[in-house]
Scaffold this motif. Structure first.
Motif, PDB file in Angstrom:
ATOM      1  N   ARG A 108       0.834  -1.212   0.000  1.00  0.00           N
ATOM      2  CA  ARG A 108       0.000   0.000   0.000  1.00  0.00           C
ATOM      3  C   ARG A 108       0.870   1.263   0.000  1.00  0.00           C
ATOM      4  N   ILE A 109       1.995   1.188   0.672  1.00  0.00           N
ATOM      5  CA  ILE A 109       2.945   2.304   0.634  1.00  0.00           C
ATOM      6  C   ILE A 109       3.461   2.474  -0.796  1.00  0.00           C
ATOM      7  N   ASN A 110       3.811   1.372  -1.439  1.00  0.00           N
ATOM      8  CA  ASN A 110       4.277   1.439  -2.826  1.00  0.00           C
ATOM      9  C   ASN A 110       3.200   1.986  -3.753  1.00  0.00           C
ATOM     10  N   ALA A 111       1.961   1.554  -3.561  1.00  0.00           N
ATOM     11  CA  ALA A 111       0.855   2.053  -4.388  1.00  0.00           C
ATOM     12  C   ALA A 111       0.687   3.558  -4.209  1.00  0.00           C
ATOM     13  N   SER A 112       0.747   4.007  -2.987  1.00  0.00           N
ATOM     14  CA  SER A 112       0.599   5.447  -2.709  1.00  0.00           C
ATOM     15  C   SER A 112       1.761   6.234  -3.305  1.00  0.00           C
ATOM     16  N   SER A 113       2.957   5.694  -3.195  1.00  0.00           N
ATOM     17  CA  SER A 113       4.139   6.361  -3.757  1.00  0.00           C
ATOM     18  C   SER A 113       4.033   6.469  -5.276  1.00  0.00           C
ATOM     19  N   GLU A 114       3.568   5.412  -5.909  1.00  0.00           N
ATOM     20  CA  GLU A 114       3.409   5.441  -7.367  1.00  0.00           C
ATOM     21  C   GLU A 114       2.351   6.457  -7.788  1.00  0.00           C
ATOM     22  N   MET A 115       1.264   6.536  -7.033  1.00  0.00           N
ATOM     23  CA  MET A 115       0.245   7.533  -7.359  1.00  0.00           C
ATOM     24  C   MET A 115       0.822   8.938  -7.202  1.00  0.00           C
ATOM     25  N   LYS A 116       1.581   9.127  -6.144  1.00  0.00           N
ATOM     26  CA  LYS A 116       2.189  10.433  -5.903  1.00  0.00           C
ATOM     27  C   LYS A 116       3.142  10.809  -7.042  1.00  0.00           C
ATOM     28  N   MET A 117       3.879   9.826  -7.553  1.00  0.00           N
ATOM     29  CA  MET A 117       4.798  10.096  -8.666  1.00  0.00           C
ATOM     30  C   MET A 117       4.047  10.382  -9.965  1.00  0.00           C
ATOM     31  N   ALA A 118       2.848   9.835 -10.095  1.00  0.00           N
ATOM     32  CA  ALA A 118       2.067  10.042 -11.318  1.00  0.00           C
ATOM     33  C   ALA A 118       1.509  11.460 -11.416  1.00  0.00           C
ATOM     34  N   ILE A 119       1.225  12.067 -10.298  1.00  0.00           N
ATOM     35  CA  ILE A 119       0.520  13.360 -10.302  1.00  0.00           C
ATOM     36  C   ILE A 119       1.294  14.454 -11.041  1.00  0.00           C
ATOM     37  N   PRO A 120       2.584  14.642 -10.805  1.00  0.00           N
ATOM     38  CA  PRO A 120       3.289  15.679 -11.576  1.00  0.00           C
ATOM     39  C   PRO A 120       3.259  15.421 -13.088  1.00  0.00           C
ATOM     40  N   TYR A 121       3.297  14.151 -13.469  1.00  0.00           N
ATOM     41  CA  TYR A 121       3.198  13.836 -14.896  1.00  0.00           C
ATOM     42  C   TYR A 121       1.810  14.204 -15.428  1.00  0.00           C
ATOM     43  N   LEU A 122       0.795  13.967 -14.626  1.00  0.00           N
ATOM     44  CA  LEU A 122      -0.553  14.357 -15.039  1.00  0.00           C
ATOM     45  C   LEU A 122      -0.665  15.872 -15.164  1.00  0.00           C
ATOM     46  N   GLN A 123      -0.068  16.571 -14.213  1.00  0.00           N
ATOM     47  CA  GLN A 123      -0.090  18.031 -14.262  1.00  0.00           C
ATOM     48  C   GLN A 123       0.616  18.560 -15.506  1.00  0.00           C
ATOM     49  N   GLY A 124       1.644  17.854 -15.944  1.00  0.00           N
ATOM     50  CA  GLY A 124       2.402  18.268 -17.126  1.00  0.00           C
ATOM     51  C   GLY A 124       1.897  17.645 -18.414  1.00  0.00           C
ATOM     52  N   ASN A 125       0.749  16.995 -18.350  1.00  0.00           N
ATOM     53  CA  ASN A 125       0.146  16.349 -19.524  1.00  0.00           C
ATOM     54  C   ASN A 125       1.033  15.259 -20.132  1.00  0.00           C
ATOM     55  N   GLU A 126       1.837  14.631 -19.305  1.00  0.00           N
ATOM     56  CA  GLU A 126       2.673  13.517 -19.766  1.00  0.00           C
ATOM     57  C   GLU A 126       1.957  12.215 -19.390  1.00  0.00           C
ATOM     58  N   THR A 127       0.913  11.919 -20.144  1.00  0.00           N
ATOM     59  CA  THR A 127       0.023  10.816 -19.774  1.00  0.00           C
ATOM     60  C   THR A 127       0.690   9.445 -19.852  1.00  0.00           C
ATOM     61  N   ALA A 128       1.627   9.262 -20.768  1.00  0.00           N
ATOM     62  CA  ALA A 128       2.281   7.946 -20.871  1.00  0.00           C
ATOM     63  C   ALA A 128       3.036   7.632 -19.581  1.00  0.00           C
ATOM     64  N   ASN A 129       3.820   8.592 -19.090  1.00  0.00           N
ATOM     65  CA  ASN A 129       4.551   8.383 -17.833  1.00  0.00           C
ATOM     66  C   ASN A 129       3.593   8.265 -16.651  1.00  0.00           C
ATOM     67  N   ALA A 130       2.575   9.104 -16.642  1.00  0.00           N
ATOM     68  CA  ALA A 130       1.594   9.064 -15.560  1.00  0.00           C
ATOM     69  C   ALA A 130       0.906   7.708 -15.511  1.00  0.00           C
ATOM     70  N   ASN A 131       0.524   7.202 -16.691  1.00  0.00           N
ATOM     71  CA  ASN A 131      -0.179   5.917 -16.734  1.00  0.00           C
ATOM     72  C   ASN A 131       0.701   4.759 -16.271  1.00  0.00           C
ATOM     73  N   GLN A 132       1.999   4.836 -16.530  1.00  0.00           N
ATOM     74  CA  GLN A 132       2.905   3.793 -16.031  1.00  0.00           C
ATOM     75  C   GLN A 132       2.866   3.737 -14.503  1.00  0.00           C
ATOM     76  N   HIS A 133       2.939   4.913 -13.888  1.00  0.00           N
ATOM     77  CA  HIS A 133       2.913   4.963 -12.416  1.00  0.00           C
ATOM     78  C   HIS A 133       1.539   4.569 -11.871  1.00  0.00           C
ATOM     79  N   LEU A 134       0.498   4.985 -12.542  1.00  0.00           N
ATOM     80  CA  LEU A 134      -0.849   4.633 -12.084  1.00  0.00           C
ATOM     81  C   LEU A 134      -1.105   3.132 -12.243  1.00  0.00           C
ATOM     82  N   ASP A 135      -0.584   2.539 -13.312  1.00  0.00           N
ATOM     83  CA  ASP A 135      -0.709   1.085 -13.481  1.00  0.00           C
ATOM     84  C   ASP A 135       0.034   0.350 -12.370  1.00  0.00           C
ATOM     85  N   LEU A 136       1.234   0.838 -12.050  1.00  0.00           N
ATOM     86  CA  LEU A 136       1.984   0.230 -10.943  1.00  0.00           C
ATOM     87  C   LEU A 136       1.228   0.382  -9.629  1.00  0.00           C
TER      88      LEU A 136
END
Length: 163
Positions: A108-136
């Motif tokens: 659950r810590i790893n899941a939360s960390s991955e979501m946290k890493m995805a957010i800046p990519y989402l903010q920057g419209n980098e959906t491919a990178n964001a989706n990798q973190h969200l999938d993880l």
């Protein structure tokens, strides 16, 4: 007289060790309650963060992800303490329970960390990178649910050991 001294020493040792075991079990019960509270709060924050990500409310999502991480981390600390008490009892069921709990919280810590890493990519419209973190994040959370199920099964199989 020597036999009486020996008997008294043995009775004292039995009482001492049974008290230690009972206090370890009592402490494990308290920690389990604490851990479950942290898990529930962490899950609530995680789900709120996921909802806010879906609504493009990224600042709120970051705050809630940080709160989820904090709750899961506190739960993990309590689970590590519980594992120490479980090892003192030398009872495999308790040891397995706390080891599974630590694994669940790590995921659950790893899941939360991955979501946290995805957010800046989402903010920057980098959906491919964001989706990798969200999938993880999703994969980690699914794995944690599998561990949670194993933990529930362990409790069901050993009802007499759990309150």
């Amino acid at each position: 007289m020597r036999n009486l001294t020996l008997i008294l020493a043995m009775v004292t040792m039995v009482i001492f060790f049974s008290g230690c075991i009972n206090s370890d079990i009592s402490r494990m019960d308290q920690l389990t309650s604490t851990i479950n509270d942290h898990l529930k709060k962490g899950d609530t924050y995680y789900n709120q963060a996921a909802n806010n990500v879906n609504k493009f409310l990224y600042e709120a999502a970051i705050k809630q992800t940080n709160s989820a991480l904090s709750e899961f981390d506190q739960g993990r600390s309590s689970a590590q303490e519980g594992l120490i008490y479980a090892k003192n009892t030398k009872e495999p069921v308790f040891i397995d329970y706390f080891q599974l709990t630590i694994q669940e919280l790590d995921l659950r810590i790893n899941a939360s960390s991955e979501m946290k890493m995805a957010i800046p990519y989402l903010q920057g419209n980098e959906t491919a990178n964001a989706n990798q973190h969200l999938d993880l994040a999703n994969n980690y959370m699914q794995q944690s649910i599998t561990i949670q199920t194993q933990k529930t099964d362990l409790v069901k199989q050993n009802v007499n050991k759990f309150k």
